[in-house]
Scaffold this active site. Structure first.
Site, mmCIF file in Angstrom:
data_model
loop_
_atom_site.group_PDB
_atom_site.id
_atom_site.type_symbol
_atom_site.label_atom_id
_atom_site.label_comp_id
_atom_site.label_asym_id
_atom_site.label_seq_id
_atom_site.Cartn_x
_atom_site.Cartn_y
_atom_site.Cartn_z
ATOM 1 N N LYS A 1 32.205 7.920 35.773
ATOM 2 C CA LYS A 1 31.349 9.070 35.663
ATOM 3 C C LYS A 1 30.392 9.167 36.841
ATOM 4 O O LYS A 1 29.819 10.217 37.102
ATOM 5 C CB LYS A 1 30.495 8.940 34.386
ATOM 6 C CG LYS A 1 31.290 9.033 33.102
ATOM 7 C CD LYS A 1 30.377 8.876 31.880
ATOM 8 C CE LYS A 1 30.477 7.434 31.441
ATOM 9 N NZ LYS A 1 29.800 7.143 30.149
ATOM 10 N N GLY A 2 30.230 8.051 37.547
ATOM 11 C CA GLY A 2 29.189 7.940 38.564
ATOM 12 C C GLY A 2 29.180 9.017 39.629
ATOM 13 O O GLY A 2 28.126 9.433 40.097
ATOM 14 N N ARG B 1 21.160 8.478 35.137
ATOM 15 C CA ARG B 1 22.147 9.164 35.988
ATOM 16 C C ARG B 1 21.607 10.485 36.537
ATOM 17 O O ARG B 1 22.009 10.927 37.610
ATOM 18 C CB ARG B 1 23.427 9.457 35.198
ATOM 19 C CG ARG B 1 24.247 8.230 34.844
ATOM 20 C CD ARG B 1 25.639 8.669 34.382
ATOM 21 N NE ARG B 1 26.391 7.629 33.701
ATOM 22 C CZ ARG B 1 27.163 6.737 34.305
ATOM 23 N NH1 ARG B 1 27.268 6.726 35.617
ATOM 24 N NH2 ARG B 1 27.833 5.837 33.590
ATOM 25 N N PHE C 1 19.828 -3.323 42.887
ATOM 26 C CA PHE C 1 20.471 -2.497 41.861
ATOM 27 C C PHE C 1 19.799 -1.134 41.879
ATOM 28 O O PHE C 1 18.582 -1.026 41.712
ATOM 29 C CB PHE C 1 20.371 -3.133 40.476
ATOM 30 C CG PHE C 1 21.312 -2.484 39.506
ATOM 31 C CD1 PHE C 1 22.643 -2.876 39.433
ATOM 32 C CD2 PHE C 1 20.882 -1.442 38.696
ATOM 33 C CE1 PHE C 1 23.536 -2.243 38.570
ATOM 34 C CE2 PHE C 1 21.760 -0.803 37.825
ATOM 35 C CZ PHE C 1 23.083 -1.206 37.764
ATOM 36 N N LYS D 1 27.197 -1.236 49.574
ATOM 37 C CA LYS D 1 26.438 -2.494 49.632
ATOM 38 C C LYS D 1 27.325 -3.543 50.284
ATOM 39 O O LYS D 1 27.970 -4.332 49.601
ATOM 40 C CB LYS D 1 26.113 -2.975 48.210
ATOM 41 C CG LYS D 1 25.077 -2.174 47.461
ATOM 42 C CD LYS D 1 24.623 -2.989 46.252
ATOM 43 C CE LYS D 1 24.458 -2.148 45.033
ATOM 44 N NZ LYS D 1 24.147 -2.922 43.827
ATOM 45 N N GLU E 1 33.574 8.448 45.467
ATOM 46 C CA GLU E 1 32.917 7.425 44.636
ATOM 47 C C GLU E 1 31.450 7.357 45.048
ATOM 48 O O GLU E 1 31.124 7.565 46.213
ATOM 49 C CB GLU E 1 33.643 6.089 44.861
ATOM 50 C CG GLU E 1 33.005 4.860 44.273
ATOM 51 C CD GLU E 1 32.911 4.866 42.760
ATOM 52 O OE1 GLU E 1 32.143 5.705 42.230
ATOM 53 O OE2 GLU E 1 33.568 4.049 42.101
ATOM 54 N N ASP F 1 24.012 4.662 36.926
ATOM 55 C CA ASP F 1 23.333 4.335 35.666
ATOM 56 C C ASP F 1 22.952 2.867 35.547
ATOM 57 O O ASP F 1 23.483 1.996 36.245
ATOM 58 C CB ASP F 1 24.253 4.655 34.486
ATOM 59 C CG ASP F 1 25.373 3.618 34.331
ATOM 60 O OD1 ASP F 1 26.103 3.379 35.316
ATOM 61 O OD2 ASP F 1 25.489 3.010 33.248
ATOM 62 N N ASP G 1 30.599 -1.664 45.781
ATOM 63 C CA ASP G 1 29.859 -2.912 45.595
ATOM 64 C C ASP G 1 30.778 -4.067 46.037
ATOM 65 O O ASP G 1 30.881 -4.360 47.217
ATOM 66 C CB ASP G 1 29.460 -2.967 44.115
ATOM 67 C CG ASP G 1 28.492 -4.080 43.777
ATOM 68 O OD1 ASP G 1 27.484 -4.230 44.482
ATOM 69 O OD2 ASP G 1 28.753 -4.800 42.798
HETATM 70 P P1 IMP Z 1 33.003 -2.562 42.670
HETATM 71 O O1 IMP Z 1 32.887 -2.030 44.074
HETATM 72 O O2 IMP Z 1 34.424 -2.745 42.221
HETATM 73 O O3 IMP Z 1 32.199 -3.810 42.480
HETATM 74 O O4 IMP Z 1 32.445 -1.520 41.632
HETATM 75 C C1 IMP Z 1 31.542 -0.551 41.940
HETATM 76 C C2 IMP Z 1 31.019 -0.020 40.630
HETATM 77 O O5 IMP Z 1 29.982 -0.881 40.138
HETATM 78 C C3 IMP Z 1 30.372 1.334 40.806
HETATM 79 O O6 IMP Z 1 31.279 2.371 40.572
HETATM 80 C C4 IMP Z 1 29.249 1.304 39.790
HETATM 81 O O7 IMP Z 1 29.711 1.750 38.538
HETATM 82 C C5 IMP Z 1 28.875 -0.143 39.658
HETATM 83 N N1 IMP Z 1 27.694 -0.492 40.469
HETATM 84 C C6 IMP Z 1 27.655 -1.317 41.531
HETATM 85 N N2 IMP Z 1 26.424 -1.422 42.046
HETATM 86 C C7 IMP Z 1 25.637 -0.625 41.276
HETATM 87 C C8 IMP Z 1 24.231 -0.293 41.320
HETATM 88 O O8 IMP Z 1 23.432 -0.734 42.163
HETATM 89 N N3 IMP Z 1 23.799 0.567 40.346
HETATM 90 C C9 IMP Z 1 24.619 1.098 39.400
HETATM 91 N N4 IMP Z 1 25.934 0.812 39.340
HETATM 92 C C10 IMP Z 1 26.442 -0.039 40.267
HETATM 93 MG MG MG Z 2 27.666 1.871 35.516
#
Ligand code: IMP
Ligand code: MG
Length: 175
Positions: free
Chosen positions: A41-42, A163, A150, A129, A97, A157, A101
């Site tokens: 949903k982000g 959000r 964070f 990040k 997206e 969220d 992360d």
């Molecule tokens: P990754 O890159 O597979 O670790 O996943 C990224 C997902 O982690 C994003 O789509 C967010 O849902 C969540 N996420 C990572 N960092 C944050 C943050 O700082 N705040 C909120 N959600 C985060």
């Molecule tokens: Mg989330």
């Protein structure tokens, strides 16, 4: 408990960067009709802002995914919670997206969509990040690189809250 500490990126900086990203995507996809995919949903809010800055005959689609946690399988298999509506075989697919992360989710998702025969796949992330990266993955378009904090707002969220904040803020966990 948690509280909003600092505003990291305000509305003005968000708007400026979204416009630049839109223009860049518009140039890169000139003459094409890409299927622009929102990762739910982000990315809902970022997507809505971004597509209005892309003057091309784009098509919309959405997908909701979660990556199989870190822990034992940080290989990053992706679980599809809501799939695309249309077949993307032969399509140019920019994935939108809000944040990268570890990179696990996008690495797994891009290889899945390549497997399905997408003609091209690129990822546009509003936030990145880099210090948190564990997967070998880089987005093609990045709005802002941010430190290891964070953050919430602009679609992001904490426990489904925040959000709808119009800016991106650092969330502090308190007792
Ligand atoms: P990754 O890159 O597979 O670790 O996943 C990224 C997902 O982690 C994003 O789509 C967010 O849902 C969540 N996420 C990572 N960092 C944050 C943050 O700082 N705040 C909120 N959600 C985060
Ligand atoms: Mg989330």
């Amino acid at each position: 408990m948690e509280r909003i500490s600092d505003v990291l990126i305000d509305e003005e900086r968000i708007a400026k960067r979204v416009e630049e990203l839109g223009r860049q995507i518009e140039q890169d996809y000139a003459g094409k009709a890409p299927v622009v995919v929102a990762i739910l949903k982000g990315s809902i809010i970022f997507y809505g802002d971004l597509v209005r800055k892309i003057d091309l005959p784009i098509k919309f689609d959405t997908m909701a995914v979660s990556s199989y946690g870190s822990g034992t399988s940080s290989s990053g298999n992706v679980k599809i919670k809501k799939d695309l509506t249309n077949d993307i075989c032969g399509e140019d697919v920019p994935l939108i997206e809000v944040i990268i992360d570890s990179g696990n989710t996008m690495k797994a998702l891009t290889s899945l969509l390549a497997h399905r025969g997408a003609k091209s796949i690129k990822v546009c992330a509003f936030l990145d990040k880099p210090s948190r990266r564990t997967a070998d993955f880089e987005a093609d378009y990045v709005g802002y690189k941010i430190p290891n904090e964070f953050v919430v707002g602009y679609g992001l969220d904490y426990d489904e809250k925040y959000r709808n904040l119009p800016y991106i803020a650092i969330l502090e966990l308190t007792d």
